[in-house]
Design a protein around this motif. Structure first.
Motif, PDB file in Angstrom:
ATOM      1  N   SER A  75      -2.556  -8.804  -7.924  1.00 16.90           N
ATOM      2  CA  SER A  75      -2.403  -7.380  -8.261  1.00 16.90           C
ATOM      3  C   SER A  75      -3.351  -6.472  -7.479  1.00 16.90           C
ATOM      4  O   SER A  75      -3.333  -5.257  -7.678  1.00 16.90           O
ATOM      5  CB  SER A  75      -2.636  -7.172  -9.765  1.00 16.90           C
ATOM      6  OG  SER A  75      -3.994  -7.413 -10.105  1.00 16.90           O
ATOM      7  N   MET A  81       2.274  -2.325  -3.187  1.00 19.75           N
ATOM      8  CA  MET A  81       2.093  -3.710  -3.596  1.00 19.75           C
ATOM      9  C   MET A  81       2.091  -4.609  -2.360  1.00 19.75           C
ATOM     10  O   MET A  81       2.516  -4.207  -1.286  1.00 19.75           O
ATOM     11  CB  MET A  81       3.199  -4.118  -4.569  1.00 19.75           C
ATOM     12  CG  MET A  81       4.606  -4.026  -4.042  1.00 19.75           C
ATOM     13  SD  MET A  81       5.841  -4.468  -5.298  1.00 19.75           S
ATOM     14  CE  MET A  81       5.651  -3.162  -6.504  1.00 19.75           C
ATOM     15  N   ASP A 120      -1.726  -3.603  -5.534  1.00 21.29           N
ATOM     16  CA  ASP A 120      -1.219  -2.580  -6.454  1.00 21.29           C
ATOM     17  C   ASP A 120      -2.346  -1.709  -6.989  1.00 21.29           C
ATOM     18  O   ASP A 120      -2.176  -0.500  -7.175  1.00 21.29           O
ATOM     19  CB  ASP A 120      -0.484  -3.238  -7.626  1.00 21.29           C
ATOM     20  CG  ASP A 120       0.978  -3.487  -7.311  1.00 21.29           C
ATOM     21  OD1 ASP A 120       1.477  -2.918  -6.322  1.00 21.29           O
ATOM     22  OD2 ASP A 120       1.617  -4.252  -8.047  1.00 21.29           O
ATOM     23  N   SER A 180      -2.528   2.263  -6.608  1.00 16.42           N
ATOM     24  CA  SER A 180      -2.663   3.103  -7.799  1.00 16.42           C
ATOM     25  C   SER A 180      -3.893   3.997  -7.691  1.00 16.42           C
ATOM     26  O   SER A 180      -3.859   5.166  -8.082  1.00 16.42           O
ATOM     27  CB  SER A 180      -2.754   2.231  -9.056  1.00 16.42           C
ATOM     28  OG  SER A 180      -1.555   1.521  -9.264  1.00 16.42           O
TER      29      SER A 180
END
Length: 563
Positions: free
Chosen positions: A489, A1, A492, A496
């Motif tokens: 985001s 993040m 992130d 991911s």
């Protein structure tokens, strides 16, 4: 993040733990060891920005109902000094937290400060990763599966780079073995047919019949004439292969460059035979006691290592096709000592992977360092019908003929819009559409729209400027908050995607970002409002433009200023 999100969530965890300790001191909860504090993003963001299930996790520890634990935490919670303004209890005891406007302003400041580096992280901690993809046989043109594998491997490499890994990209050239022998026989037949006639020279039943074989034989004949007609078959085939393979490999290189796919290394299988690596890996397997002899052949004891038994060396003394692959992966993980190797392969290799991992385990290599991404097949669709032939040439669609029909931007974006394990029905009509139905056009248009907004405002003497935290707090409509939350985001999403070896997360993220920007722009006027709010909204436009540019550039998709 991102650093900001990491800071915000860490402060929230500390506040929750502090509230639990306060609740125990006040007697509203019994004394106990604190359960782990885990945060996750709710599936429905209307419930908040982060959710914590510590009340459920602590039920057994505190011997108290989760709802009562949640109520005790909320009563003792002090969010001052954090980036959160509210805490709500949902369901049986979930704690849902919502960012305050200070966070949203700092997200925009972080994007402006880091620019093209926004989204990058040190998640991978500099670990060395070798990503191998395409690795087509240099015996003919690349097929449509290679078109998918090329952008998948390229995009995965880019995602891993952004997530803090040290990545090298590699093409494994299969320039040895049975395929090359068959290619040599095919070239030889075509070469002899030039001088002796097609009826006089039989073509191998399982030979390569592509026009590229005929062209390479013809150009060889133009250069060397009939000087190899009376040579031994072995000498003739060797000369033909030595002449044609480099041309084919250069062709692969050129075609991939057109596709914006580049490699750090082109690793030739033949080097593993020439430097003795293939023989050494067989010797090592013998030394480890991982082989046995049966019917004159050497077998690998796969059953002892989670695979099936298989032949390593045939009874004629020739290693099977899997041995050079074992030697190649031993080279990756031991000789060159990469922390991790990733292979992007077609789904038809699913049975091959356990064999490879079993052999590595027998050689003392941690097989978990090898990760294999299996991708499903591609079907081309036009007018709702499956297509196998090129519209222009009438021949089977290869990578080159695909790029004759479809823009590179569309091919790269659309192929990477699907998870690797998903079969693709690639819509050729959609890929060339220049409207909102085409995802890559839709995202590019969002970027061009922002550039147009900036250009028009500049013509009226309005330029972007830095904003104070108080001005950025003015961005409080649902459309503004939703857009900024999505921008926050991006890091992130990259992490991911790196964790799951699934770069498809990024095109999906970019499409959502474009949608949220259009939604914001349609709901919130930039020009004609109070100057502080105008400046803040312009600042938001710039941040959205930066992240769209970063996401498209990551996949080597053009980022137009006008459309």
């Amino acid at each position: 993040m991102s650093q900001l999100v990491a800071t915000a969530t860490q402060a929230l965890k500390e506040a929750i733990c502090a509230a639990l300790n306060t609740a125990m001191e006040q007697g509203s909860l019994p004394r106990a060891e604190l359960p782990p504090c885990m945060l996750e993003i709710p599936a429905d963001r209307s419930h908040g920005d982060w959710s914590c299930n510590i009340a459920m996790a602590g039920a057994r520890v505190f011997r108290t109902a989760p709802l009562k634990i949640a109520q005790a935490v909320k009563a003792a919670l002090d969010l001052s000094g954090t980036y959160f303004k509210t805490c709500e209890i949902a369901g049986p005891g979930f704690l849902n937290f919502t960012y305050d406007n200070r966070f949203y302003g700092e997200v925009l400041q972080e994007i402006h400060r880091t620019g093209e580096q926004y989204g990058h992280s040190n998640f991978g901690q500099g670990k060395r990763v070798l990503v191998e993809y395409v690795s087509a046989n240099p015996t003919g043109p690349m097929h449509i599966g290679n078109a998918r594998g090329g952008v998948l491997g390229d995009a995965l490499s880019a995602v891993l780079d952004a997530a803090g890994y040290q990545v090298e990209r590699e093409f494994y050239v299969n320039d040895a073995g049975n395929q090359v022998n068959k290619y040599g026989l095919s070239l030889e037949a075509r070469y002899l047919q030039i001088f002796q006639g097609e009826d006089a020279v039989e073509f191998p039943e399982d030979g390569y019949r592509g026009p590229d074989v005929i062209e390479n034989a013809r150009s060889f004949a133009e250069k060397y004439g009939d000087s190899y007609v009376k040579a031994s078959s072995e000498e003739r085939r060797a000369a033909l292969v030595s002449y044609a393979l480099p041309l084919n490999i250069q062709g692969l290189h050129d075609d991939l460059m057109r596709y914006r796919v580049e490699y750090d290394n082109w690793f030739k299988e033949s080097t593993l035979h020439e430097n003795g690596s293939v023989d050494r890996v067989v010797a090592l397997l013998k030394e480890k006691g991982a082989t046995y002899e049966k019917d004159g052949a050497l077998w690998f004891k796969g059953g002892e290592y989670g695979s099936e038994d298989f032949v390593v060396v045939r009874s004629n003394g020739v290693p099977t096709y899997v041995v050079p692959d074992i030697a190649y992966h031993y080279n990756k993980l031991v000789t060159r000592n990469f922390d991790m190797a990733i292979d992007v392969l077609g789904a038809d290799h699913h049975g091959y992977v356990p064999r490879l991992k079993a052999a590595l385990t027998a050689l003392g290599v941690d097989a978990s360092r090898l990760n294999v991404v299996l991708m499903q097949m591609v079907r081309l669709v036009r007018d709702g019908e499956i297509v196998k032939a090129s519209k222009r040439s009438g021949k089977a669609i290869t990578l080159v003929t695909l790029l004759d029909e479809v823009p590179v931007d569309a091919a790269r974006f659309l192929f990477n819009s699907y998870e690797p394990n998903t079969r693709i029905d690639f819509d050729l009509d959609l890929a060339i559409q220049q409207d909102a139905q085409n995802p890559v056009y839709y995202v590019q248009y969002a970027h061009a729209r922002i550039c147009s907004i900036l250009k028009n405002l500049k013509a009226d003497g309005i330029e972007p400027r830095e904003c104070t935290p108080e001005e950025l707090k003015l961005l409080s409509t649902p459309e503004e908050v939703e857009l900024i939350r999505h921008l926050s985001s991006y890091t992130d999403e990259l992490i991911s995607a790196a964790k799951s070896f699934d770069p498809a997360r990024i095109p999906k993220y970019a499409v959502s970002l474009a949608t949220l920007f259009h939604k914001f722009y349609n709901a919130c006027r930039v020009k004609g409002v109070d100057e502080p709010l105008q400046a803040a909204r312009l600042y938001l436009c710039l941040a959205a433009r930066t992240v769209i540019c970063n996401a498209l550039s990551l996949f080597k998709v053009n980022v137009p200023d006008s459309m």
